[in-house]
Design an enzyme around this catalytic site. Sequence first.
Site, PDB file in Angstrom:
ATOM      1  N   MET A 150     -17.693 -23.628  -6.049  1.00  0.00           N
ATOM      2  CA  MET A 150     -16.945 -24.796  -5.587  1.00  0.00           C
ATOM      3  C   MET A 150     -17.353 -25.153  -4.150  1.00  0.00           C
ATOM      4  O   MET A 150     -17.504 -26.330  -3.820  1.00  0.00           O
ATOM      5  CB  MET A 150     -15.436 -24.520  -5.669  1.00  0.00           C
ATOM      6  CG  MET A 150     -14.581 -25.733  -5.398  1.00  0.00           C
ATOM      7  SD  MET A 150     -14.925 -27.098  -6.531  1.00  0.00           S
ATOM      8  CE  MET A 150     -13.658 -26.837  -7.781  1.00  0.00           C
TER       9      MET A 150
ATOM     10  N   PHE B  92       3.209   6.485  12.945  1.00  0.00           N
ATOM     11  CA  PHE B  92       2.124   6.476  11.967  1.00  0.00           C
ATOM     12  C   PHE B  92       2.475   5.548  10.791  1.00  0.00           C
ATOM     13  O   PHE B  92       3.564   5.622  10.244  1.00  0.00           O
ATOM     14  CB  PHE B  92       1.867   7.903  11.457  1.00  0.00           C
ATOM     15  CG  PHE B  92       0.830   7.945  10.373  1.00  0.00           C
ATOM     16  CD1 PHE B  92      -0.490   7.586  10.642  1.00  0.00           C
ATOM     17  CD2 PHE B  92       1.168   8.313   9.085  1.00  0.00           C
ATOM     18  CE1 PHE B  92      -1.447   7.595   9.641  1.00  0.00           C
ATOM     19  CE2 PHE B  92       0.214   8.329   8.079  1.00  0.00           C
ATOM     20  CZ  PHE B  92      -1.096   7.974   8.357  1.00  0.00           C
ATOM     21  N   GLN B  93       1.544   4.706  10.439  1.00  0.00           N
ATOM     22  CA  GLN B  93       1.709   3.738   9.343  1.00  0.00           C
ATOM     23  C   GLN B  93       2.935   2.855   9.531  1.00  0.00           C
ATOM     24  O   GLN B  93       3.569   2.460   8.552  1.00  0.00           O
ATOM     25  CB  GLN B  93       1.729   4.440   7.975  1.00  0.00           C
ATOM     26  CG  GLN B  93       0.364   5.012   7.623  1.00  0.00           C
ATOM     27  CD  GLN B  93       0.227   5.414   6.160  1.00  0.00           C
ATOM     28  OE1 GLN B  93       1.191   5.801   5.524  1.00  0.00           O
ATOM     29  NE2 GLN B  93      -0.987   5.356   5.647  1.00  0.00           N
TER      30      GLN B  93
ATOM     31  N   GLU C 112      -2.866  -2.467  -3.310  1.00  0.00           N
ATOM     32  CA  GLU C 112      -1.564  -3.142  -3.269  1.00  0.00           C
ATOM     33  C   GLU C 112      -1.680  -4.648  -3.533  1.00  0.00           C
ATOM     34  O   GLU C 112      -0.764  -5.257  -4.071  1.00  0.00           O
ATOM     35  CB  GLU C 112      -0.876  -2.901  -1.920  1.00  0.00           C
ATOM     36  CG  GLU C 112      -0.441  -1.459  -1.684  1.00  0.00           C
ATOM     37  CD  GLU C 112      -1.524  -0.595  -1.045  1.00  0.00           C
ATOM     38  OE1 GLU C 112      -2.691  -1.054  -0.945  1.00  0.00           O
ATOM     39  OE2 GLU C 112      -1.204   0.540  -0.648  1.00  0.00           O
TER      40      GLU C 112
ATOM     41  N   LYS D 134      12.321   5.459   5.512  1.00  0.00           N
ATOM     42  CA  LYS D 134      12.327   6.656   4.685  1.00  0.00           C
ATOM     43  C   LYS D 134      13.649   7.419   4.785  1.00  0.00           C
ATOM     44  O   LYS D 134      14.134   7.956   3.790  1.00  0.00           O
ATOM     45  CB  LYS D 134      11.170   7.570   5.129  1.00  0.00           C
ATOM     46  CG  LYS D 134      10.890   8.689   4.156  1.00  0.00           C
ATOM     47  CD  LYS D 134       9.625   9.405   4.569  1.00  0.00           C
ATOM     48  CE  LYS D 134       9.283  10.530   3.617  1.00  0.00           C
ATOM     49  NZ  LYS D 134       8.060  11.222   4.045  1.00  0.00           N
TER      50      LYS D 134
END
Lengths: 163, 569
Positions: free
Chosen positions: B467, B110-111, B48, B160
């Site tokens: 760097m 969940f999630q 993602e 959902k």
Amino acid sequence: MEEQFTISIFVNNKPGVLVRIAQTFARRGYNVASLVVSAAHDPQFSRMTIVVQGSPADFDQILRQLNKLVDVVHASHHESSDSVDREMALFKVEVSAERRSEVFQVVEVFRAKTVDITERSLIIETTGNSSKIDALERLLGTMGLVEMIRTGKLIMARGAAET
Amino acid sequence: MNGAQVVVAAFEREDVDFVFGYPGGACMPIFDALVDASKLKLVLVRHEQGGTHMADGYARATGKPGVVLVTSGPGATNTVTGLLTAQMDSVPLVVVTGQTMTVNLGKDAFQEADVFGVTMPVVKHSYLVKDVNDLPRVMKEAFHLASSGRPGPVLVDIPKDVQTAGCTADFPDEVDMPGYQVQTRCAPDDLQRTADLIMNSKRPLLYVGAGAVISQAGKQVRALAEKLGAPVTTTLLGKGAFPETHELSVGMLGMHGTAYANKTVVDCDLIMAIGARWDDRITGKVSAFCPDAVKIHIDIDPAEFGKIIQPDVSLQGDASLVLADLLPLVKSLKTKPWLTQIAKWKQRHPLKYPKRGGLRAQHILDELDRLTESRGVIATDVGQHQMWAAQFCKSCRERQWLSSGGAGTMGYGLPAALGAQFGCPDDLVIAVVGDGGFQMTQFELATAAIHKLPVKILVINNSYLGMVRQWQQLFFDNRESGVGMEGNPDFVKLAEAYGIKSFRIRRAGDITRVLKKALDYNAGPVLIDAVVVKADNVFPMIPSGAPVSDMLIEEPPPTTKLEKPVGST
């Protein structure tokens, strides 16, 4: 040197708005001294009066960041000269029956009200500007004050100006 | 229509052509609705974060909002770095995240993650949609907010059950947001005051940032510079708003800008910021920044006025419109002595690098710029290679330079290049990345391979986090700590494992031949592993927090003891 500022904010009445505003202050190290939120005359909107404490150098930037929030319709700084400000407070004083009259005298001078009374305690209600409430707190502090709660400052711009 | 179909219909109404997505339980109805969407293409990314940077690269290269679709919980939190990157650099994104069922919100389902809460400080605005009938309005507002005014990322979190609920509301014709007004033109009085100040200047400087790129103000910037005879410097993200090949260009300013740009900054008597925000990489020590110069600030975001620098005049509006209104009010200035002085600095302190003593990144990038005639759309990662690319790869038009400036996000370069290539299939897109940052998002090689994107991936490989190593050398007595990249894979073999054509450059003598071969290969992505000298440093350099006048033009002798920078980073 930190200073106190009073800000009125007119916002969309939606979840999450208060968090965004709180984050704007927290990220720049400002402490919220008091906060009042209520529905506006039009229930689609809410009004907030927030008293914050922080560095004057950052204040203009914070006001700009508040106005930048999509849910903020406008945010503005108010001085006591251009607005009416009021606060309400409740004080619980532990005082014996013999010494109650001293407290009642103070209540009367301050045009406060006694709203609860038991053998050993009183609850006193008052409304006024912040300095009046500070003064009452100082006096009651010498007479058995055990609890205090203040609503925080409410303000409204004087005359035709929009708050 | 159900909620999921509303989301897809909104994408189609907004002319979205790519959705960068990764599925999961909480966004399955929207993925299902995408099956029937004929006008837009789903790009299945590998992570993602990669997807969010890809949408960002697409947005920077095309000017259109990039669209991301991910699931709840970890899917959504993986977009946070991409949101920050886009927020800091004012990039329009619409990120749609699936969320657990409304009844489960706040119950550690969940999630489940409080994505609305987690992302709040890194978005322009966000929504948690609990009523499907709000969805048409919210989607319309999301695209409007992302792409108008000062652009930025907008997140829409959709449970959902809202995705599957039937929607009876229509898309509104107009957005109605009383708290969001964009001012595009400024007051005539302020323009006149600005013109008067400019007309009194002998040593003006136009300092041009990302706002000018977003506003497509290149034409107006050029017209103003040529009319006044004023030099132009661009910020890292302003690259391309004025051609760096133009004689009035002094290139990039700031921490690793050209010596002549920074000398111009120090000596100017008027500096006009056009869509730039006086970032700490530019100003160094703020109190010592152009103390005597008149400062003019053009920005569409009024919160930028006085944030760092208090301007003498602030002009709130869209850069191209403000400049167009200002142009008729000014006349040619007598800047010949000023331009002569600048030409001397250019001659005396050009950007340079040794061509002997091993393969150098600067040499490769310089040659890349020559071979491509500065036509490439360059996406970079963050670090030394980024600064060298900024110095040596000239930008000549807007949207040709994609780099994470504000956030400084390592791992940005490769996915951003892929997004740009999706959006601009006919352009030559080059990812310039370091070996460190590349490995943060290298999994998107799969996305490049599947779609046969003809992206050129140039890995500047010094087996160091260069760097940080440079700072340790200069400011921490060369005590190296956590900067060696031993364990790097063989990048040529890695590319081959994905079926990607690859080359290696080891010697300066091979640069031109290998670059030409890679540039001629367009059947799919190509990777070049450029094994450069391990310890090289980027100069010029203004130590963080120091005044611009303290610039180190060249590497100081090894015995020089430098003060630790007072700036934070």
